[in-house]
Design an enzyme around this catalytic site. Structure first.
Site, PDB file in Angstrom:
ATOM      1  N   ASP A 112       1.192  -1.026   0.159  1.00 55.90           N
ATOM      2  CA  ASP A 112       0.435   0.070   0.092  1.00 55.90           C
ATOM      3  C   ASP A 112       0.664   1.458   0.167  1.00 55.90           C
ATOM      4  O   ASP A 112       1.980   1.494   0.045  1.00 55.90           O
ATOM      5  CB  ASP A 112      -0.789   0.402   1.103  1.00 55.90           C
ATOM      6  CG  ASP A 112      -2.098   0.728   0.850  1.00 55.90           C
ATOM      7  OD1 ASP A 112      -2.375   1.423  -0.491  1.00 55.90           O
ATOM      8  OD2 ASP A 112      -3.395   0.638   2.181  1.00 55.90           O
ATOM      9  N   GLU A 113       0.304   2.238   0.018  1.00 55.94           N
ATOM     10  CA  GLU A 113       1.360   3.695  -0.247  1.00 55.94           C
ATOM     11  C   GLU A 113       1.776   3.907   0.777  1.00 55.94           C
ATOM     12  O   GLU A 113       2.079   4.404   1.083  1.00 55.94           O
ATOM     13  CB  GLU A 113       0.614   4.673  -1.613  1.00 55.94           C
ATOM     14  CG  GLU A 113      -0.064   5.057  -0.505  1.00 55.94           C
ATOM     15  CD  GLU A 113      -2.018   5.113  -0.925  1.00 55.94           C
ATOM     16  OE1 GLU A 113      -2.733   5.514  -0.929  1.00 55.94           O
ATOM     17  OE2 GLU A 113      -1.831   3.778  -0.150  1.00 55.94           O
ATOM     18  N   ASP A 116      -1.146   4.881   7.426  1.00 49.96           N
ATOM     19  CA  ASP A 116      -2.114   5.590   8.449  1.00 49.96           C
ATOM     20  C   ASP A 116      -2.148   5.550   9.584  1.00 49.96           C
ATOM     21  O   ASP A 116      -2.149   5.308  10.659  1.00 49.96           O
ATOM     22  CB  ASP A 116      -3.119   6.399   7.548  1.00 49.96           C
ATOM     23  CG  ASP A 116      -3.238   7.909   8.154  1.00 49.96           C
ATOM     24  OD1 ASP A 116      -3.390   8.102   9.686  1.00 49.96           O
ATOM     25  OD2 ASP A 116      -4.409   8.492   7.911  1.00 49.96           O
ATOM     26  N   THR A 120      -6.315  -0.362   7.609  1.00 49.53           N
ATOM     27  CA  THR A 120      -6.782  -1.542   6.611  1.00 49.53           C
ATOM     28  C   THR A 120      -5.433  -2.511   5.976  1.00 49.53           C
ATOM     29  O   THR A 120      -6.121  -3.042   5.998  1.00 49.53           O
ATOM     30  CB  THR A 120      -6.458   0.240   4.924  1.00 49.53           C
ATOM     31  OG1 THR A 120      -7.463   1.051   5.072  1.00 49.53           O
ATOM     32  CG2 THR A 120      -6.445  -1.195   3.699  1.00 49.53           C
ATOM     33  N   LYS A 163       2.993   6.791   8.715  1.00 56.27           N
ATOM     34  CA  LYS A 163       2.945   7.612   9.121  1.00 56.27           C
ATOM     35  C   LYS A 163       3.232   7.444  10.828  1.00 56.27           C
ATOM     36  O   LYS A 163       2.387   6.840  11.217  1.00 56.27           O
ATOM     37  CB  LYS A 163       1.505   8.152   9.676  1.00 56.27           C
ATOM     38  CG  LYS A 163       0.775   8.682   7.645  1.00 56.27           C
ATOM     39  CD  LYS A 163       0.061   9.860   8.212  1.00 56.27           C
ATOM     40  CE  LYS A 163       0.381  10.229   6.430  1.00 56.27           C
ATOM     41  NZ  LYS A 163      -1.612  10.985   6.536  1.00 56.27           N
ATOM     42  N   TRP A 190      -1.154  15.346   5.507  1.00 55.32           N
ATOM     43  CA  TRP A 190      -1.602  14.608   4.167  1.00 55.32           C
ATOM     44  C   TRP A 190      -0.634  14.840   3.228  1.00 55.32           C
ATOM     45  O   TRP A 190      -0.077  16.224   3.505  1.00 55.32           O
ATOM     46  CB  TRP A 190      -3.141  15.586   4.445  1.00 55.32           C
ATOM     47  CG  TRP A 190      -3.356  14.934   3.083  1.00 55.32           C
ATOM     48  CD1 TRP A 190      -3.540  13.940   2.229  1.00 55.32           C
ATOM     49  CD2 TRP A 190      -4.730  16.286   2.164  1.00 55.32           C
ATOM     50  NE1 TRP A 190      -4.504  14.400   0.824  1.00 55.32           N
ATOM     51  CE2 TRP A 190      -4.869  15.227   1.175  1.00 55.32           C
ATOM     52  CE3 TRP A 190      -4.921  17.114   2.339  1.00 55.32           C
ATOM     53  CZ2 TRP A 190      -5.843  15.537   0.000  1.00 55.32           C
ATOM     54  CZ3 TRP A 190      -5.941  17.708   1.340  1.00 55.32           C
ATOM     55  CH2 TRP A 190      -6.138  16.932   0.122  1.00 55.32           C
ATOM     56  N   TRP A 195      -0.549  10.441  -8.559  1.00 55.07           N
ATOM     57  CA  TRP A 195      -1.767   9.417  -9.145  1.00 55.07           C
ATOM     58  C   TRP A 195      -3.074   9.957  -9.230  1.00 55.07           C
ATOM     59  O   TRP A 195      -3.742  10.499  -9.690  1.00 55.07           O
ATOM     60  CB  TRP A 195      -2.198   8.327  -9.006  1.00 55.07           C
ATOM     61  CG  TRP A 195      -1.507   8.113  -7.436  1.00 55.07           C
ATOM     62  CD1 TRP A 195      -2.497   7.675  -6.639  1.00 55.07           C
ATOM     63  CD2 TRP A 195      -0.246   7.040  -6.541  1.00 55.07           C
ATOM     64  NE1 TRP A 195      -2.160   7.420  -5.293  1.00 55.07           N
ATOM     65  CE2 TRP A 195      -1.080   6.912  -5.835  1.00 55.07           C
ATOM     66  CE3 TRP A 195       0.668   7.230  -7.361  1.00 55.07           C
ATOM     67  CZ2 TRP A 195       0.061   6.454  -4.857  1.00 55.07           C
ATOM     68  CZ3 TRP A 195       1.536   6.846  -6.056  1.00 55.07           C
ATOM     69  CH2 TRP A 195       1.789   6.164  -4.997  1.00 55.07           C
TER      70      TRP A 195
END
Length: 258
Positions: A112-113, A116, A120, A163, A190, A195
């Protein structure tokens, strides 16, 4: 007050993944055989990652995709800390036309990018672990004398940005201790990924400006005789903005919804 945003370029992400694969010895430590990208933020990092892993193992690893979002019914009060994870796409384990996936024996790297809230990633690992157990039971039920024993797969995690914050999601100790790979630690703010850009040229200019500003700050610190400050992403909270913006970020799997 206008929001200040930190723009991250494709080149920066590409280099961060390259550096992580080499410095953290991702292939040597985990020997991945299957990549699972979490959509949509994990798609491009997963493809970049495959390139660098291929340089290590000599072959292109298969990439499968799953879709997960953090969803909140009340978008006026959307908060990624209280939102729940929902599936929008999952793996196909059926045997139709040779498209079914067996997890047996694989070293699975979930990509995943951003990490946080960790909700997820925690959900992905938990659901895949349930699938592994189901496949194991099915294998044992049809296993005949002389067949090999079930080969347990391993689950690992790879993220571009982690993060620095208290996480509400939890990953198993065996993942965190040996197969959690992060390219960069960043503040709890943030990040704007390329993309999501409508104008990639403007996005690139903004990323270049941030890089130049960080380099200038380092130079000024060194000139003044102070220790060079560590480069950090100066970004703003993903929970700010209109409900529509929050919904768009959530549906696209962008920063602040992980």
């Amino acid at each position: 007050m206008a929001l200040e945003k930190s723009y991250i370029s494709y080149n920066q992400i590409h280099q961060a993944i390259c550096d992580c694969v080499n410095s953290k010895q991702v292939y040597e430590m985990f020997k991945p055989t299957l990549i699972i990208a979490i959509g949509s933020g994990g798609f491009i990092p997963a493809r970049m990652l495959r390139t660098f892993l291929k340089a290590k193992c000599g072959k292109s690893l298969p990439i499968q995709t799953i879709g997960l979002i953090l969803y909140d019914d009340n978008l006026d009060k959307y908060d990624p800390e209280t939102a729940v994870v929902r599936k929008t796409q999952w793996l196909n384990y059926g045997a139709g036309e040779g498209t079914g996936i067996s997890l047996q024996g694989h070293n699975i790297l979930i990509v995943d990018e951003v990490d946080d809230t960790r909700k997820t990633l925690s959900y992905a690992v938990s659901e895949l672990s349930k699938d592994v157990e189901k496949q194991r039971q099915e294998y044992e039920a049809r296993r005949k004398e002389g067949d090999p024993e079930w080969a347990s797969p391993r689950l690992g995690v790879f993220v571009v940005h982690n993060k620095i914050k208290t996480k509400s999601g939890v990953l198993p100790d065996e993942v965190m201790e040996t197969c959690y790979f992060k390219c960069q630690d960043v503040p709890d703010n943030w990040i704007v990924y390329p993309w999501d850009a409508l104008d990639i040229a403007a996005h690139q200019r903004a990323a270049d400006e941030r890089t130049a500003a960080e380099a200038e700050a380092v130079t000024e610190a060194v000139t003044a005789g102070a220790p060079a400050p560590e480069a950090q992403l100066e970004v703003h909270s993903p929970t700010q903005g209109s409900p529509a913006a929050k919904k768009a970020r959530t549906e696209e799997g962008g920063d602040g919804s992980q």
